[in-house]
Design a protein around this motif. Structure first.
Motif, PDB file in Angstrom:
ATOM      1  N   LEU A 113       0.816  -1.208   0.000  1.00  0.00           N
ATOM      2  CA  LEU A 113       0.000   0.000   0.000  1.00  0.00           C
ATOM      3  C   LEU A 113       0.854   1.264   0.000  1.00  0.00           C
ATOM      4  N   LEU A 114       2.027   1.202   0.602  1.00  0.00           N
ATOM      5  CA  LEU A 114       2.923   2.353   0.657  1.00  0.00           C
ATOM      6  C   LEU A 114       3.913   2.368  -0.498  1.00  0.00           C
ATOM      7  N   ASN A 115       3.699   1.496  -1.470  1.00  0.00           N
ATOM      8  CA  ASN A 115       4.486   1.494  -2.711  1.00  0.00           C
ATOM      9  C   ASN A 115       5.981   1.332  -2.439  1.00  0.00           C
ATOM     10  N   VAL A 116       6.303   0.372  -1.595  1.00  0.00           N
ATOM     11  CA  VAL A 116       7.694   0.085  -1.266  1.00  0.00           C
ATOM     12  C   VAL A 116       8.327  -0.844  -2.298  1.00  0.00           C
ATOM     13  N   TYR A 117       7.563  -1.827  -2.760  1.00  0.00           N
ATOM     14  CA  TYR A 117       8.124  -2.841  -3.657  1.00  0.00           C
ATOM     15  C   TYR A 117       8.012  -2.429  -5.116  1.00  0.00           C
ATOM     16  N   PRO A 118       9.076  -2.633  -5.896  1.00  0.00           N
ATOM     17  CA  PRO A 118       8.936  -2.532  -7.356  1.00  0.00           C
ATOM     18  C   PRO A 118       8.026  -3.654  -7.861  1.00  0.00           C
ATOM     19  N   ASP A 119       7.506  -3.487  -9.047  1.00  0.00           N
ATOM     20  CA  ASP A 119       6.627  -4.503  -9.634  1.00  0.00           C
ATOM     21  C   ASP A 119       7.369  -5.817  -9.861  1.00  0.00           C
ATOM     22  N   GLY A 120       6.654  -6.912  -9.689  1.00  0.00           N
ATOM     23  CA  GLY A 120       7.134  -8.205 -10.155  1.00  0.00           C
ATOM     24  C   GLY A 120       8.070  -8.960  -9.242  1.00  0.00           C
ATOM     25  N   LEU A 121       8.272  -8.523  -8.002  1.00  0.00           N
ATOM     26  CA  LEU A 121       9.188  -9.239  -7.122  1.00  0.00           C
ATOM     27  C   LEU A 121       8.555 -10.534  -6.634  1.00  0.00           C
ATOM     28  N   THR A 122       9.350 -11.593  -6.614  1.00  0.00           N
ATOM     29  CA  THR A 122       8.894 -12.851  -6.026  1.00  0.00           C
ATOM     30  C   THR A 122       9.026 -12.769  -4.503  1.00  0.00           C
ATOM     31  N   GLY A 123       8.521 -13.774  -3.818  1.00  0.00           N
ATOM     32  CA  GLY A 123       8.625 -13.784  -2.377  1.00  0.00           C
ATOM     33  C   GLY A 123      10.053 -13.698  -1.892  1.00  0.00           C
ATOM     34  N   ARG A 124      10.938 -14.466  -2.486  1.00  0.00           N
ATOM     35  CA  ARG A 124      12.346 -14.443  -2.103  1.00  0.00           C
ATOM     36  C   ARG A 124      12.974 -13.097  -2.426  1.00  0.00           C
ATOM     37  N   GLU A 125      12.639 -12.532  -3.578  1.00  0.00           N
ATOM     38  CA  GLU A 125      13.187 -11.228  -3.970  1.00  0.00           C
ATOM     39  C   GLU A 125      12.726 -10.124  -3.029  1.00  0.00           C
ATOM     40  N   ARG A 126      11.497 -10.211  -2.541  1.00  0.00           N
ATOM     41  CA  ARG A 126      11.018  -9.205  -1.591  1.00  0.00           C
ATOM     42  C   ARG A 126      11.809  -9.273  -0.283  1.00  0.00           C
ATOM     43  N   MET A 127      12.074 -10.470   0.187  1.00  0.00           N
ATOM     44  CA  MET A 127      12.849 -10.627   1.420  1.00  0.00           C
ATOM     45  C   MET A 127      14.251 -10.057   1.244  1.00  0.00           C
ATOM     46  N   ASP A 128      14.895 -10.383   0.132  1.00  0.00           N
ATOM     47  CA  ASP A 128      16.241  -9.872  -0.130  1.00  0.00           C
ATOM     48  C   ASP A 128      16.231  -8.351  -0.279  1.00  0.00           C
ATOM     49  N   TYR A 129      15.206  -7.845  -0.911  1.00  0.00           N
ATOM     50  CA  TYR A 129      15.073  -6.401  -1.128  1.00  0.00           C
ATOM     51  C   TYR A 129      14.996  -5.667   0.211  1.00  0.00           C
ATOM     52  N   MET A 130      14.143  -6.138   1.123  1.00  0.00           N
ATOM     53  CA  MET A 130      13.984  -5.469   2.408  1.00  0.00           C
ATOM     54  C   MET A 130      15.246  -5.598   3.264  1.00  0.00           C
ATOM     55  N   LYS A 131      15.928  -6.728   3.172  1.00  0.00           N
ATOM     56  CA  LYS A 131      17.184  -6.869   3.904  1.00  0.00           C
ATOM     57  C   LYS A 131      18.220  -5.876   3.390  1.00  0.00           C
ATOM     58  N   ARG A 132      18.292  -5.724   2.070  1.00  0.00           N
ATOM     59  CA  ARG A 132      19.272  -4.803   1.491  1.00  0.00           C
ATOM     60  C   ARG A 132      18.933  -3.361   1.832  1.00  0.00           C
ATOM     61  N   LYS A 133      17.651  -3.001   1.772  1.00  0.00           N
ATOM     62  CA  LYS A 133      17.255  -1.623   2.098  1.00  0.00           C
ATOM     63  C   LYS A 133      17.466  -1.349   3.581  1.00  0.00           C
TER      64      LYS A 133
END
Length: 558
Positions: A113-133
């Protein structure tokens, strides 16, 4: 850049409305053919209610149930494909709009809802994304001393701490000693934002926006990423030129005038049509008007009414650098200007700055950055309004004159009939929350002279003179109304109408009206407000009283 009108053209009526509630007749306008996202949401809500009148005639004490139960984890997974990618983002928002989200699921869903994720991320990619950010946040947090001089940093930290220590302390998450881990996390999150966003820095009210996000995420790094996501949309609220807030005030006035001319006329004659008392509502998107847990639901429903606007690549955690001040009289370039909490550069000609000058004090910025003005606190702005005497003096100083709104007449009013609004029941003394009230915060903002609304106002010398009901005027389209958050304006309208009869029956003047709403901080009944707001919003969208050309005129720079 925010969503455009075509970004709202997402779901057709058949996607969200059962055949039993579809309109028998088809409407042939271009707007209906490409039904905007929010219109499709409210189309279903409006038809399900059977009549707007039913909503507006409910008694104040009745229990109001949500349209649907909150989104559960099992149901949320039906919106993901086999790789964990969100495959139906618009339908997910539609579902949340109808019922909110289960509390245990919020930390997952709010990131969408807060538009944090880019389009098309898989579950694993979302986890890696948040860890990196999160690692990026920790690195930025360690660079405070490298990014700002010692005196500025100490000033930022002390002013952030002052607000943090009085933000949502009655909630268990923020209760306890002043050096508790959650208060420290909120302080560090806001300080890091101020340090990494020098053009915005920190302003009073930001702690209210960050507090629910941190409480839901329960993770400092994740909360910072989400806060950057929401501030991408709301940073303009805190800009020193005041344009965003002035536009929202103008649109709320326009909406109230359109929805209930009699009530608007009463406020004119009472000297309260400037709606200063709504400043906190517009600045914080009503976060402080409901008990904490109700505010969480209100926020997620409001966010879900907006089209998805994911980042093209990823959420930016660092803002633009400080702006370099103009060359001085001696031809020497000044140092970059860093905004400081409640501080604004002087001499910029800003309308809000001019209004606030009445309560401003001069100080010398560290390092000789030129004279700085202390922006009046929200409490001080109440004193400003009281000391102004004749309210009209302020009008000439606010930005966006006639360009804010359009006087274009409409063939149909916003509501099917004004009668339900004129007979709405309200008993504001009914308690709905045991949360303690906050200190009063007053509200700057007014429309400029030259706007159609102000041309019909009473004379400055006789603010109580009888004013004829104004003619109907057009409303901006949803992607521009309320600067892209139209539903928030209808929540404000719903609150005003909840208390309309009490205000008029007791002939409240401005000060009494402001105190009345101040006593109701964190005590408004969310169920009733949501029902009324959704019905009014549905009527606005279905009646098509707006067009993009008019909206462009309404929000164009002067």
């Amino acid at each position: 850049m925010g969503p455009l009108l075509e970004d709202w053209d997402i779901i057709s009526p058949k996607d969200v409305i059962g055949s039993d509630v579809l309109l028998a007749e088809k409407r042939s306008s271009l707007t209906t053919a490409a039904l905007p996202f929010t219109q499709s949401i409210l189309f279903q809500v409006g038809r399900t209610l059977s009549k707007v009148q039913q909503v507006l005639s409910w008694s104040y004490g009745e229990d109001v149930k949500p349209f649907k139960p909150p989104l559960s984890d099992a149901e949320f997974h039906t919106y993901l494909n086999h790789e964990g990618q969100l495959s139906r983002p618009e339908e997910l928002r539609l579902r949340i709009y109808h019922g909110g989200v289960e509390p245990s699921l919020r930390k997952v869903v709010w990131r969408y809802l807060l538009n944090v994720y880019p389009d098309g991320l898989t579950g694993r990619e979302r986890m890696d994304y948040m860890k990196r950010k999160s690692r990026e946040y920790e690195q930025l947090k360690s660079e405070w001393a490298q990014r700002v001089n010692t005196e500025d940093l100490e000033f930022i930290r002390s002013t952030v701490l002052k607000d943090v220590l009085r933000t949502d302390r009655a909630h268990p998450y923020y209760a306890g000693p002043e050096d508790g881990p959650h208060l420290r996390a909120l302080h560090d999150l806001l300080t890091t934002y101020a340090v990494t966003h020098p053009q915005v820095s920190y302003c009073q009210g930001m702690s209210d926006l960050a507090s629910p996000i941190l409480a839901v995420m329960d993770h400092e790094g994740h909360a910072f990423v989400c806060f950057c996501g929401i501030m991408k949309r709301l940073a303009a609220n805190f800009h020193p030129d005041g344009r965003a807030m002035a536009t929202k005030f103008a649109h709320l006035k326009l909406l109230l005038r359109h929805a209930d001319p009699d009530f608007y006329q009463y406020l004119q004659e009472a000297g309260a049509d400037d709606l200063f008392f709504c400043y906190r509502w517009l600045l914080l998107e009503l976060k402080r008007e409901f008990a904490f847990d109700d505010a969480l639901r209100m926020l997620e429903i409001t966010w879900s009414s907006l089209p998805p606007d994911p980042p093209e690549h990823e959420v930016e955690l660092v803002g633009p650098p400080s702006q370099v001040a103009d060359t001085g009289f001696g031809g020497h370039k000044r140092r970059p200007v860093r905004q400081r909490h409640m501080l604004r550069p002087a001499g910029g000609g800003s309308a809000f700055e001019d209004a606030v000058d009445h309560l401003s004090t001069s100080s010398q910025g560290p390092g000789g950055g030129g004279r700085l003005l202390r922006q009046a606190s929200l409490d001080g702005l109440q004193q400003l309004r009281n000391n102004m005497g004749t309210r009209r003096d302020l009008l000439v100083q606010l930005p966006h004159p006639a360009a804010l709104i359009s006087s274009k007449s409409l063939s149909e009013p916003l509501l099917n009939s004004p009668d339900p609004l004129l007979s709405s029941s309200s008993h504001p003394d009914s308690p709905s929350s045991s949360s303690p009230p906050s200190t009063q915060e007053a509200s700057p903002g007014e429309m400029a002279v030259g706007s159609p609304l102000m041309q019909e106002a009473g004379s400055p010398g006789d603010p109580g003179s009888s004013v004829p009901p104004p003619p109907p005027v057009g409303l901006p389209p949803p992607q521009e109304f309320g600067r892209g958050n139209p539903f928030m304006l209808f929540l404000c309208l719903a609150i005003l109408l909840e208390h309309r009869d009490h205000i008029m029956r007791n002939s409240l003047d401005y000060n009494e009206l402001a105190m009345h709403f101040d006593r109701l901080v964190r005590k408004h009944h969310l169920g009733r407000v949501l029902r009324r707001a959704k019905a009014l919003f549905a009527d606005y969208l279905q009646s098509e009283v707006w067009d993009s050309e008019e909206g462009a005129e309404a929000t164009a720079p002067s």
